[in-house]
Design a protein around this motif. Structure first.
Motif, PDB file in Angstrom:
ATOM      1  N   LEU A  62      -4.891   3.198  -1.995  1.00 32.25           N
ATOM      2  CA  LEU A  62      -6.341   3.357  -2.083  1.00 32.25           C
ATOM      3  C   LEU A  62      -6.724   4.610  -2.860  1.00 32.25           C
ATOM      4  CD1 LEU A  62      -9.216   2.486  -1.230  1.00 32.25           C
ATOM      5  CD2 LEU A  62      -8.880   3.805   0.877  1.00 32.25           C
TER       6      LEU A  62
ATOM      7  N   ALA B 285     -16.619  -1.772   7.402  1.00 31.99           N
ATOM      8  CA  ALA B 285     -15.394  -1.401   6.698  1.00 31.99           C
ATOM      9  C   ALA B 285     -14.917  -2.542   5.799  1.00 31.99           C
ATOM     10  CB  ALA B 285     -14.306  -1.024   7.701  1.00 31.99           C
TER      11      ALA B 285
ATOM     12  N   LYS C 114     -14.622  -2.630   1.782  1.00 29.83           N
ATOM     13  CA  LYS C 114     -13.200  -2.693   1.445  1.00 29.83           C
ATOM     14  C   LYS C 114     -12.496  -1.379   1.767  1.00 29.83           C
ATOM     15  CE  LYS C 114     -13.821  -6.206  -2.129  1.00 29.83           C
ATOM     16  NZ  LYS C 114     -13.603  -6.587  -3.542  1.00 29.83           N
ATOM     17  N   LEU C 115     -12.797  -0.869   2.959  1.00 29.69           N
ATOM     18  CA  LEU C 115     -12.177   0.354   3.463  1.00 29.69           C
ATOM     19  C   LEU C 115     -11.311   0.018   4.670  1.00 29.69           C
ATOM     20  CD1 LEU C 115     -15.279   2.743   3.356  1.00 29.69           C
ATOM     21  CD2 LEU C 115     -13.366   2.683   1.725  1.00 29.69           C
TER      22      LEU C 115
ATOM     23  N   TYR D 280     -11.257   1.514   7.462  1.00 28.38           N
ATOM     24  CA  TYR D 280     -12.073   1.719   8.652  1.00 28.38           C
ATOM     25  C   TYR D 280     -13.386   2.368   8.232  1.00 28.38           C
ATOM     26  CZ  TYR D 280      -9.863   6.233   7.984  1.00 28.38           C
ATOM     27  OH  TYR D 280      -9.402   7.396   7.419  1.00 28.38           O
ATOM     28  N   PHE D 281     -14.406   2.276   9.069  1.00 30.17           N
ATOM     29  CA  PHE D 281     -15.665   2.990   8.833  1.00 30.17           C
ATOM     30  C   PHE D 281     -15.944   3.812  10.085  1.00 30.17           C
ATOM     31  CE2 PHE D 281     -20.126   3.918   8.635  1.00 30.17           C
ATOM     32  CZ  PHE D 281     -20.346   4.152   7.282  1.00 30.17           C
TER      33      PHE D 281
END
Length: 310
Positions: A135, A230, A234-235, A237-238
């Motif tokens: 990432l 999230a 496209k993470l 986690y948020f």
């Protein structure tokens, strides 16, 4: 030239660049020191603008790291987090070493603080070449900065190439599972993946140095993870913390927790070079590293009863 200036010159030479010559007439008077700093700064800018600097095959820019990145990180690790470092003698003076740390903190500041503390405290001021998640290297600006600071993608071929050239390499096997865990699970190590870092150490006969980091768990205490958001962004986690997203950009300011970092005694691997592809050997060694870090975390927490004390 004073002894302090001589030491700085020797350090610069080790890091692959030569500082501007020091005028013998320069004294310790404040105005002379500032004159020298201004001259050094202008010389640095001239080299940057003219392209007269070197980067290695991974994009690492040692001069930029020494002159820009580490001074900024030093303010955080020394003054904001008041970091204490133990076991620096367990790191090799020269040659390869694989530093394996626990990962936490919502944002991966622990990797940067580990690199900064190691560089400042090590007798040879060595650079820690961090292995980062994919990432990081998919984000245009961040990717460029990470490579210039000495990081590369966390994959075995890159790790083995760095270790094969005698570098100190830093890896965090917990990955996003560690950084993105809830505050309720603080200082509980997550699974170490498939043990790829062990295979890289075995193939190169490199000692493994477990590193325990206490303090990162408190900088952004994650109270919840908004998974739908999230996935949308496209993470991995948020996070929801006591300050984010409630305070907007101010929520990115880390809380000033007290940090302790300990480098544990190295685990030799030279006698296991022929077992790099043996899953049982790899698993057992990864488990030994994990248990060493977990036990050291417990010991450090006992030394630090107040997470925000001096």
């Amino acid at each position: 030239m004073t002894s302090e200036q001589s030491t700085a010159a020797e350090r610069a030479a080790r890091n692959g660049h030569v500082p501007p010559p020091v005028d013998p007439a320069v004294t310790d008077e404040p105005h002379d020191i500032w004159d020298h700093r201004v001259a050094a700064g202008l010389a640095f800018l001239r080299r940057r603008l003219s392209g007269q600097y070197e980067v290695d095959e991974f994009g690492f820019d040692a001069e930029l790291a020494d002159q820009v990145f580490h001074p900024v990180l030093r303010v955080l690790y020394r003054d904001w987090f008041r970091t204490e470092v133990f076991g620096i003698d367990n790191l090799p003076l020269k040659g390869a070493g694989l530093v394996v740390g626990n990962h936490s903190g919502t944002l991966a500041l622990d990797a940067l603080m580990l690199a900064a503390a190691l560089h400042d405290k090590h007798p040879e001021h060595r650079h820690l070449r961090l292995l980062g998640a994919d990432l990081v290297f998919r984000m245009p600006v961040l990717s460029e900065l990470a490579r210039k600071a000495g990081s590369t993608v966390a994959c075995n071929p890159d790790a083995e190439r760095l270790l094969g050239t005698g570098e100190l390499v830093g890896v965090f096997p917990e990955g996003f599972k560690g950084v993105g865990k809830l505050y309720a699970d603080r200082y509980k190590l997550q699974r170490f993946g498939r043990g790829g870092f062990v295979s890289a150490a075995l193939r190169t006969g490199t000692p493994i140095i477990p590193a325990a980091i206490v303090g990162a768990e408190e900088i952004y205490p994650m109270l919840a993870d908004i998974k739908p958001l999230a996935r949308l962004l496209k993470l991995p986690y948020f996070p929801v913390t006591p300050t984010f997203p409630w305070l907007g950009p101010l929520g990115i300011v880390p809380l000033p927790s007290k940090w302790l970092i300990e480098f544990c005694p190295p685990i030799p691997t030279e006698h296991l070079v022929d077992h790099a592809d043996d899953p049982l050997v790899v698993f057992n060694l990864a488990d030994q590293v994990r248990e060493t870090i977990q036990q050291t975390l417990h010991e450090l927490l006992e030394r630090r009863p107040d997470p925000f004390g001096r």
